[in-house]
Design a protein around this motif. Sequence first.
Motif: not given
Length: 564
Positions: A446-451, A453-462, A499-504
Motif C-alpha cells: 500500500i505504501k508503494e501504491i500511495l507513493n 500517486y502522491p497527489s491523489e490524497n487517498i486514504h486506505i483502510i486496512q 475524502n477518497k477512501m479504499i477499504t481492504i
Amino acid sequence: MAKYLVIIFLSFSCFFCFSQQEEIDSVIRLYADKSWEHLNKESDSALFYANEMISFSQKNNYSFGEIQGYEYRGMFTEAVLNNYNTAAIDYLKAVEIAEKNHPNYLPDLYIALGILFNKTGDDLKALSYFKDATKNSKKDSRTYTVAIVNLAITQSKLGDYENATKNFLLFLKTPDLNQFEKEVALLGLGKNYTRQKKYTEAHSFYLKAIANDSLKGSKKYAQHYADIMDNAIKLNDSNEVQLYLNPLHKSFSKVVSLRSKIGYYESAANAYKLLKNHEKIAIFLDSILQIKDSLSNKRHDDDLLELDSKYQTSKKEEQLKLEKERRKQWIYISLSVLVILIIMIILLLKNNKKRTQLQLNKIALEQLLKQRNMLLKETHHRVKNSFQMVSSLLQLQSEGTKAKTAVTALENAVQRVNSMIVLHQQLYSKDDLLGIEIKIYIQDLIKEILNSYPSENIHIIQNIDSLIFDIDIATSLGLLINELATNSIKHAWDESSNNKMITIEILKENEFTIFNMFDNGNVKKSKHHQENYGSKLINILIERLNAIVEQKNDDFSINIKFKA
C-alpha cells in the motif's frame, strides 16, 4: 394363468425350504458353539449340548449336525472323562455317517482318532490315521495343517526324527497361525531333540514355546512346562528346574486328564530328586500310584520303584554334597554378575557413541539448513533486483513514449512489477522462508501504491488478519490489490470528490479466507473498464486462487472467498 401360479408356488416352496434349512443350520451352530465353549472349561454342559445336537439333527434328518454331535461328545468323553473306549465309539460312528454323506469331513475325524490313539500309546495306529488325514485333505486347508503337526508329533515319538523335523517346519511356514499353534510346533521340535538326547538344542525351542506365558503357569501351557522340566532334568540344571517348578504346579492344578497328571507327577518327582527334596518325592510318587489305581492299573511301575529306591539310598550322599554344591553355586552367581556388568559397560559405551554420532548429524543438518536459507535469500534478493531493473526499463520506456495509451500501459506494468518487488523484498529480509506474512506484505504494498500517486490524497483502510500464505497466493493477492487500487484511484471518483477512501479486508472464517476490497467512489465501471486488460487480469487472478465470487458489482470493488 395356471403356468404362472405353478411358478409362484415353486418359488415359494424353494424359499420356504431354504429358510427352514437356514434355521436348522443356525440351531446346530448354536449347539456346537456352546459345546465347544464348555468343553474348553471341562464342564459337563459340553456333553449336554453335544447330545442335544445329535437329537436335534436326527429329528430333522441333518447328517452333518449328527456327525458334529458325535465328534464333540467323543472329545468330551476323551478329554474330561478319560473314557477312551467310549470316545472311540463316538468317533467311529461319526466316521460311518461321514463316509456316506460327507466324505470331505473324514480327515477331521481321522485327526480326532489319531489323537485318541496317541493318548492310549498306540502310536502306529495314530500314525496311520494322521497319514490318512493328510492324504485326504487339501494342502491349503486348515485340516491339512492340523494333520501335519500331529503327524510330526507321532513320527517323533516313533523315532522318525528327520521326517518329524521336516513336518514341524512345514507347519510353521503355514500363514495365519495363532500364537499357541506356533508354540505347539516349537514344543514338538523341542521334544524331538530331547528324544535324540540333544538337550541343549531342545532347550531353546522349549523357551520359545513358553515365552508368551511368562512363567504365569496357565493351564494350556501345562504340557509345555512338563516337557521343559524333563529337559532341564536331563541337563542336570537345578536352577532351571527350580525356575519352572511353580508354573508347572500351577498349570496342572486344573488339569482333569489322569494320564496327563501321571506325566506331571513323574516330572515333579524327578525334579525334586534333582533338588534333593525327599519329602516332595514321596508325595508325588504316592500320587502316581493313586492315579494308576484309578485307571485300573494295579501293577507298580518298575522304573518308579527303582527311582524311589535310589532316592532312599542316595539321601546321605546328597547331604554330604550339598555344601560343595552351594559353594559352586556362589561361584556361578559371581561369574554371572561379572558377565552382566561387562555387558552393561559395553552397551553404555555403544550408547554414548551413538549419542555422539547423533549430535554430529544434528550439527551437520543445521549447517545444511543455514546454507539452504542463505541460498534462498540470495535467490529472492536477485529476483527482486531483476524486477527493479525491469521496472526501471519500463519507466524509461514510458518517459520516451508520447502515446498516452502506451504510457498508461507501461505505468500499470511498472506498478505490477513493483508489487512483485515488495513481495521478494519481504522474502529475503526475514528468517522464515516458508511463507509470507500477508498483513506486513499488504502494508508495504500500500505504501508503494500511495507513493506512486502522491497527489491523489487517498486514504486506505486496512482490516487484515495475521495470516501466513505461500508465495503463489501472496503474489495473486498482491497483484489483485495493486490492480483494484489502481482502478479505484484512476476511475472511481470524479474531479469534485473529496475524502477518497479504499477499504481492504482479508479475514479468516473457518476453512475459507475472505477478501473484500471496495472504495467510496461515485463513478460506475464502464464497458471499456470491464473489458480492458486490468479486468481480464483480475479474473485470471481470481481463477488462480480457485476463489468463489460472492457478489458482482458494477463499481471497482471485489468480494471473494478461497481456501488457503
